[in-house]
Design a protein around this motif. Structure first.
Motif, PDB file in Angstrom:
ATOM      1  N   VAL A   3      78.044  16.525  93.743  1.00 17.63           N
ATOM      2  CA  VAL A   3      77.526  14.823  92.603  1.00 17.63           C
ATOM      3  C   VAL A   3      76.431  15.825  92.085  1.00 17.63           C
ATOM      4  N   ARG A   4      76.030  17.089  91.788  1.00 18.72           N
ATOM      5  CA  ARG A   4      74.723  17.364  91.129  1.00 18.72           C
ATOM      6  C   ARG A   4      76.033  17.544  90.069  1.00 18.72           C
ATOM      7  N   ARG A   5      76.422  19.067  90.193  1.00 13.71           N
ATOM      8  CA  ARG A   5      78.061  19.358  89.146  1.00 13.71           C
ATOM      9  C   ARG A   5      78.696  18.719  88.693  1.00 13.71           C
ATOM     10  N   THR A   6      79.044  17.817  88.845  1.00 15.89           N
ATOM     11  CA  THR A   6      80.031  16.146  88.571  1.00 15.89           C
ATOM     12  C   THR A   6      78.996  15.766  87.058  1.00 15.89           C
ATOM     13  N   TYR A   7      77.406  14.935  87.594  1.00 16.91           N
ATOM     14  CA  TYR A   7      75.825  14.914  86.711  1.00 16.91           C
ATOM     15  C   TYR A   7      75.952  15.924  85.904  1.00 16.91           C
ATOM     16  N   TYR A   8      75.652  17.355  86.146  1.00 17.33           N
ATOM     17  CA  TYR A   8      75.698  17.931  84.648  1.00 17.33           C
ATOM     18  C   TYR A   8      76.968  18.228  83.678  1.00 17.33           C
ATOM     19  N   LEU A   9      77.764  17.881  84.653  1.00 21.54           N
ATOM     20  CA  LEU A   9      78.883  18.255  83.386  1.00 21.54           C
ATOM     21  C   LEU A   9      79.488  16.923  82.632  1.00 21.54           C
ATOM     22  N   LEU A  10      79.225  15.692  83.136  1.00 23.88           N
ATOM     23  CA  LEU A  10      78.801  14.531  82.161  1.00 23.88           C
ATOM     24  C   LEU A  10      78.051  14.587  81.746  1.00 23.88           C
ATOM     25  N   THR A  11      76.564  15.196  81.917  1.00 24.40           N
ATOM     26  CA  THR A  11      75.438  16.026  80.588  1.00 24.40           C
ATOM     27  C   THR A  11      76.015  15.832  80.001  1.00 24.40           C
ATOM     28  N   ALA A  12      76.445  17.313  79.808  1.00 26.77           N
ATOM     29  CA  ALA A  12      76.653  18.214  78.943  1.00 26.77           C
ATOM     30  C   ALA A  12      77.862  18.163  78.166  1.00 26.77           C
ATOM     31  N   GLY A  13      78.520  17.692  78.637  1.00 23.45           N
ATOM     32  CA  GLY A  13      79.870  16.479  77.710  1.00 23.45           C
ATOM     33  C   GLY A  13      79.460  15.548  76.676  1.00 23.45           C
ATOM     34  N   ASN A  14      78.889  15.001  77.396  1.00 21.45           N
ATOM     35  CA  ASN A  14      78.792  13.578  76.670  1.00 21.45           C
ATOM     36  C   ASN A  14      77.125  14.012  75.485  1.00 21.45           C
ATOM     37  N   THR A  15      76.273  14.969  76.240  1.00 19.40           N
ATOM     38  CA  THR A  15      75.734  15.429  75.266  1.00 19.40           C
ATOM     39  C   THR A  15      75.938  16.490  73.993  1.00 19.40           C
ATOM     40  N   LEU A  16      77.347  17.280  74.273  1.00 22.43           N
ATOM     41  CA  LEU A  16      77.587  17.927  73.261  1.00 22.43           C
ATOM     42  C   LEU A  16      78.627  16.657  72.397  1.00 22.43           C
ATOM     43  N   ALA A  17      79.074  16.091  73.158  1.00 23.30           N
ATOM     44  CA  ALA A  17      79.823  15.206  71.725  1.00 23.30           C
ATOM     45  C   ALA A  17      78.791  14.503  70.944  1.00 23.30           C
ATOM     46  N   GLY A  18      78.029  13.502  71.451  1.00 29.19           N
ATOM     47  CA  GLY A  18      77.040  13.337  70.500  1.00 29.19           C
ATOM     48  C   GLY A  18      76.123  13.873  69.702  1.00 29.19           C
ATOM     49  N   SER A  19      76.290  15.224  70.118  1.00 26.02           N
ATOM     50  CA  SER A  19      75.214  16.473  69.470  1.00 26.02           C
ATOM     51  C   SER A  19      75.887  16.824  67.970  1.00 26.02           C
ATOM     52  N   LEU A  20      77.521  16.965  68.438  1.00 28.53           N
ATOM     53  CA  LEU A  20      78.140  17.464  66.985  1.00 28.53           C
ATOM     54  C   LEU A  20      77.031  16.696  66.126  1.00 28.53           C
ATOM     55  N   ILE A  21      76.999  15.313  65.433  1.00 30.58           N
ATOM     56  CA  ILE A  21      76.999  14.892  64.429  1.00 30.58           C
ATOM     57  C   ILE A  21      75.080  14.038  64.189  1.00 30.58           C
ATOM     58  N   TRP A  22      74.622  15.167  65.409  1.00 36.96           N
ATOM     59  CA  TRP A  22      72.863  14.547  65.414  1.00 36.96           C
ATOM     60  C   TRP A  22      72.315  15.153  64.265  1.00 36.96           C
ATOM     61  N   GLY A  23      72.388  16.439  64.092  1.00 34.68           N
ATOM     62  CA  GLY A  23      72.417  17.251  62.899  1.00 34.68           C
ATOM     63  C   GLY A  23      73.096  16.114  61.737  1.00 34.68           C
ATOM     64  N   ILE A  24      73.626  16.088  61.079  1.00 32.45           N
ATOM     65  CA  ILE A  24      74.075  15.534  60.025  1.00 32.45           C
ATOM     66  C   ILE A  24      73.994  14.584  59.794  1.00 32.45           C
ATOM     67  N   ASN A  25      73.912  13.181  60.436  1.00 38.90           N
ATOM     68  CA  ASN A  25      74.136  11.711  60.814  1.00 38.90           C
ATOM     69  C   ASN A  25      73.519  11.167  59.258  1.00 38.90           C
ATOM     70  N   THR A  26      72.039  11.307  58.580  1.00 40.66           N
ATOM     71  CA  THR A  26      71.653  10.457  58.298  1.00 40.66           C
ATOM     72  C   THR A  26      71.874  11.428  56.684  1.00 40.66           C
ATOM     73  N   ILE A  27      72.139  12.622  56.254  1.00 35.65           N
ATOM     74  CA  ILE A  27      72.799  13.640  55.713  1.00 35.65           C
ATOM     75  C   ILE A  27      74.338  12.686  55.432  1.00 35.65           C
ATOM     76  N   PHE A  28      75.176  11.757  56.484  1.00 40.63           N
ATOM     77  CA  PHE A  28      76.496  11.525  56.502  1.00 40.63           C
ATOM     78  C   PHE A  28      76.096  10.614  55.540  1.00 40.63           C
ATOM     79  N   LEU A  29      75.395  10.107  56.415  1.00 41.66           N
ATOM     80  CA  LEU A  29      74.873   7.993  55.713  1.00 41.66           C
ATOM     81  C   LEU A  29      74.711   8.377  53.933  1.00 41.66           C
ATOM     82  N   LEU A  30      74.208   8.732  53.941  1.00 41.60           N
ATOM     83  CA  LEU A  30      73.664   9.232  51.962  1.00 41.60           C
ATOM     84  C   LEU A  30      74.583   9.298  51.752  1.00 41.60           C
ATOM     85  N   ASP A  31      75.707  10.490  51.458  1.00 42.86           N
ATOM     86  CA  ASP A  31      76.735  10.571  51.332  1.00 42.86           C
ATOM     87  C   ASP A  31      77.616   9.793  51.125  1.00 42.86           C
TER      88      ASP A  31
END
Length: 419
Positions: A3-31
């Motif tokens: 259960v814990r390993r599945t939770y960590y895997l889901l957390t890692a995958g979701n966060t990785l997907a989300g964070s790919l644009i977190w550093g550039i999201n505002t710049i993306f919108l301004l662009d």
């Protein structure tokens, strides 16, 4: 362990997907041609989507299962991320961005509450005795590593290609998470009550959620504090990107914008590792959480006054460490007061309260940034964030329970003792 390993895997995958644009999201919108006001108004529409859909999607998780809610979230986010890229290429006006942002908020509401509720129920069903804050803290560390990876990769990927590519990669990762969750995620320890028609079940879950959530004094006070802390947290995180580029004096150094998100990610790892230790320094979880939130207000003041790149970056790290260390303490405390059957809905309502603050603060602070600059908006943010402290003080002073005891299997009686 599974259960814990599945939770960590889901957390890692979701966060990785989300964070790919977190550093550039505002710049993306301004662009894409939006002003600061319009960009943060679009972000506010995302937050408004979370407000509108938090409780309905929480009810979905409580009626049809946490796994179903998670799968719906991955599909919705993959589709809306692709829609973002299309609008960027068109240089679309504000209103299509507003609609797309609302749908993006819908996608995230399928996750909020559902995954946390799935974890707590599954741990209880499998007889786990590990304190909840330890599991949440470890999950936060895993998420921090994924965020560090994704934010740096997304920033430099944009710098090497264009601002749209990280969004396309993000959609692909969400599609992969759908497949993994479909195979690994099972609703352990939770059996939906389908003895009533759907509408009647929704009414009963909503009523029980009010009884065991909002009417529980300590939970209510924490929820009332959430709009001030949650709304400011979202604004500050996204405003850091253009602010650091301004201080760095290179508006196309997208890797630096990714570095800002990476710094927050690293701080999240450190905060997760420190959460249990900090909790032991105080006799009560809420005392520790209050102290961390108060220190975070001071860090925002320093960020608003800092005029140098490295000083600002250091204060960002301090602010993020304080917030990250407090979150597992808050999660464990709240989960110790709410029953299983309404857990996802109550946690979604808690998330809704945090999102409500972002609907108002993001466009307002974006306007402040347009008029007087980002440092002024950070100083205003510190004032708004400080408004949460009286609620936290009242919650701590009114709690007579021994909340230093690790939370394991909350039930309705625990909630009723706090009414």
């Amino acid at each position: 362990m599974l259960v814990r390993r599945t939770y960590y895997l889901l957390t890692a995958g979701n966060t990785l997907a989300g964070s790919l644009i977190w550093g550039i999201n505002t710049i993306f919108l301004l662009d894409a041609g939006l002003s600061n006001l319009a960009a943060f108004a679009a972000n506010a529409c995302f937050t408004a989507g979370m407000v509108l859909f938090e409780v309905p999607t929480g009810v979905v998780a409580d009626l049809w299962g946490r796994r179903a809610s998670f799968l719906l979230g991955t599909v919705t986010l993959a589709g809306t991320t692709g829609l973002y890229v299309w609008l960027w290429r068109l240089h679309a006006p504000f209103w299509p961005w507003a609609v797309a942002s609302l749908l993006l908020g819908l996608g995230f509401t399928f996750f909020s509450g559902a995954v946390e509720a799935w974890l707590v129920d599954a741990l209880t069903a499998t007889g786990s005795t590990e304190p909840l804050e330890a599991v949440f803290a470890r999950g936060q560390v895993v998420g921090g590593v994924a965020m560090l990876t994704g934010s740096v990769a997304g920033g430099y990927l944009a710098q090497l290609t264009n601002l749209g590519v990280p969004f396309l990669v993000r959609a692909g990762v969400y599609a992969l998470m759908f497949a993994l969750a479909a195979v690994l995620m099972r609703d352990l320890g939770f059996t939906p009550d389908r003895s009533l028609p759907p509408v009647a079940r929704m009414r009963r879950i909503a009523a029980d959620s009010v009884r065991y959530g909002w009417r529980v004094r300590q939970v209510r006070l924490l929820m009332l504090a959430a709009p001030f802390t949650g709304g400011i947290g979202v604004y500050v995180f996204y405003a850091l990107q253009p602010h650091l580029l301004n201080l760095f004096e290179d508006e196309r150094a997208y890797g630096i914008a990714g570095l800002a998100a990476a710094a927050v990610a690293g701080a999240q790892i450190v905060g997760g590792l420190l959460a249990e230790r900090i909790g032991r320094l105080f006799p009560h979880r809420l005392t520790a959480y209050l102290a961390l939130e108060a220190a975070g207000v001071l860090a925002l003041v320093g960020l608003g006054l800092a005029g140098q790149f490295w000083a600002a970056l250091g204060l960002i790290v301090v602010w993020a460490v304080l917030g990250s260390a407090g979150m597992p303490l808050r999660q464990a405390y709240v989960n110790g007061l709410i029953p299983s059957q309404q857990r996802a809905t109550i946690l979604s309502f808690d998330s809704l309260m945090a999102s409500t603050g972002g609907v108002v603060t993001q466009p307002a602070l974006g306007r402040v940034a347009d008029l007087w600059g980002y440092p002024a908006s950070f100083l205003v943010s510190s004032v708004v964030s400080a408004c949460a402290l009286p609620f936290l003080v009242k919650a701590r002073n009114g709690d007579t329970t021994d909340s230093a005891v690790p939370a394991t299997a909350p039930d309705k009686r625990a909630a009723e003792r706090h009414e």
